[in-house]
Design an enzyme around this catalytic site. Sequence first.
Site, PDB file in Angstrom:
ATOM      1  N   HIS A   1       0.834  -1.205   0.000  1.00 62.55           N
ATOM      2  CA  HIS A   1       0.000   0.000   0.000  1.00 62.55           C
ATOM      3  C   HIS A   1       0.868   1.254   0.000  1.00 62.55           C
ATOM      4  CE1 HIS A   1      -3.507   2.507   1.434  1.00 62.55           C
ATOM      5  NE2 HIS A   1      -2.492   3.234   1.899  1.00 62.55           N
ATOM      6  N   GLU A   2       1.805   1.311   0.924  1.00 64.83           N
ATOM      7  CA  GLU A   2       2.647   2.504   1.031  1.00 64.83           C
ATOM      8  C   GLU A   2       3.573   2.660  -0.175  1.00 64.83           C
ATOM      9  OE1 GLU A   2       1.971   4.683   3.135  1.00 64.83           O
ATOM     10  OE2 GLU A   2       0.632   3.460   4.373  1.00 64.83           O
TER      11      GLU A   2
ATOM     12  N   HIS B   1       1.882   4.899  -2.687  1.00 61.60           N
ATOM     13  CA  HIS B   1       2.060   6.326  -2.389  1.00 61.60           C
ATOM     14  C   HIS B   1       3.484   6.783  -2.712  1.00 61.60           C
ATOM     15  CE1 HIS B   1      -1.835   6.637  -0.594  1.00 61.60           C
ATOM     16  NE2 HIS B   1      -1.565   5.913   0.489  1.00 61.60           N
TER      17      HIS B   1
END
Length: 434
Positions: free
Chosen positions: A24-25, A28
């Site tokens: 997920h990170e 980003h």
Amino acid sequence: MTTLMFILGIVVFAFGLLVSIAWHELGHLSTAKLFGIRVPQYMVGFGPTIWSRRKGDTEYGIKAIPLGGYIRMIGMFPPGDDGRIVARSTSPWRGMIEDARSAAFEELRPGDETRLFYTRKPWKRVIVMFAGPFMNLILAVGLFLTVLMGFGIQQQTTTVSSISPCVIAQSENRDACKASDPASPAAAAGMKAGDRIVSFDGRGTNDWNTLSDLIRDSAGKTVPLVVERDGKQLTLHATIATNLVAKKDAAGTYVQGQYVKAGFLGFSAATGVVKQDFGESVSWMTDRVGDAVDSLVALPAKIPALWDAAFGDGPREQDSPMGIVGAARVTGEIATLDIPASQQLAMFVFVLAGFNLSLFLFNMLPLLPLDGGHIAGALWESLRRNLARVLRRPDPGPFDVAKLMPVAYVVAGIFVCFTVLVLIADVVNPVKIS
């Protein structure tokens, strides 16, 4: 041995959880760097740092508590109206805003003026914030496809498990036949347990839903049935009865407590693990996304029952909200089940896929501090700037998301309370699968 397997299941889930968070990170991080935003930190977990290494502008690390993760981008919020970023107000609400604004600039270095998050165009900020949840969606789809197409799922097949001796309305909830009950069409046609129905009225029947729909639509008709028995194909003829049977929704799922008049053959279908093709897998995942959205919308209504399960004597429903501790217990329980190892692995992957789908949907809620809140802020800024351009008014400038931080703290407080409630319920009255 059972305890060891239970612990192993929890460890496997914890590892999958860390991978999901890191993934997920990474969404980003990669998009922020693509658009030239400086990212001082990329961390998996919270609390004390147990390992880290700096590469370029970014410190990569793992923290002690594997319950989340984050990246830090400079300039998440624009400066205040006076251009200052460290002003402190005595108002507690204003203080929240200024604390958030100050934190967004606390690692500002010379030359970073062009690398601030808020200076990027709204569509770029939307991509950066959407990339994290989108990575969870990609992972969920990949894991679901792995199970559906690689392992298969438990479902009804076209093989006969048992034959009903007579026609009984399913709403009557009885097994014994009365003298007045007519013989079932399956029994009259000579069908036997173990037969596999190859075709119905000239149409191939490769899956249960197709066969079920054909039977329901053939009330009153005499149709030929081709069954495979002991390696040979036999043609039988059955006159399909009209009976009161369980209603099915658009997805082919039986609706509890609702019945319709339709064709009835009179046999029970055997269940088995069936691999899905790509089209069937996509259809199945679409239905599950719809179910997940419905569950998210219905979440507030489930809180009273969850409270009763945690602090009262209420039962823990199978569709009750479940947190990380509950999911870990489920994976531990999966590891102790007396089923083939391939099916244990498939169930592990299913739990992890469902977790990633939940992360995607939850993070897309348009509320700060979730990713969806920042996306909503960027979209609002784009709307008002474009509207000002059309109306030939002055550019209103960046939308100050920091002004919403008091609301974000309230939302975060609600999330924390809900998380604690789920945690208590997962400990004292957990959801069980066996």
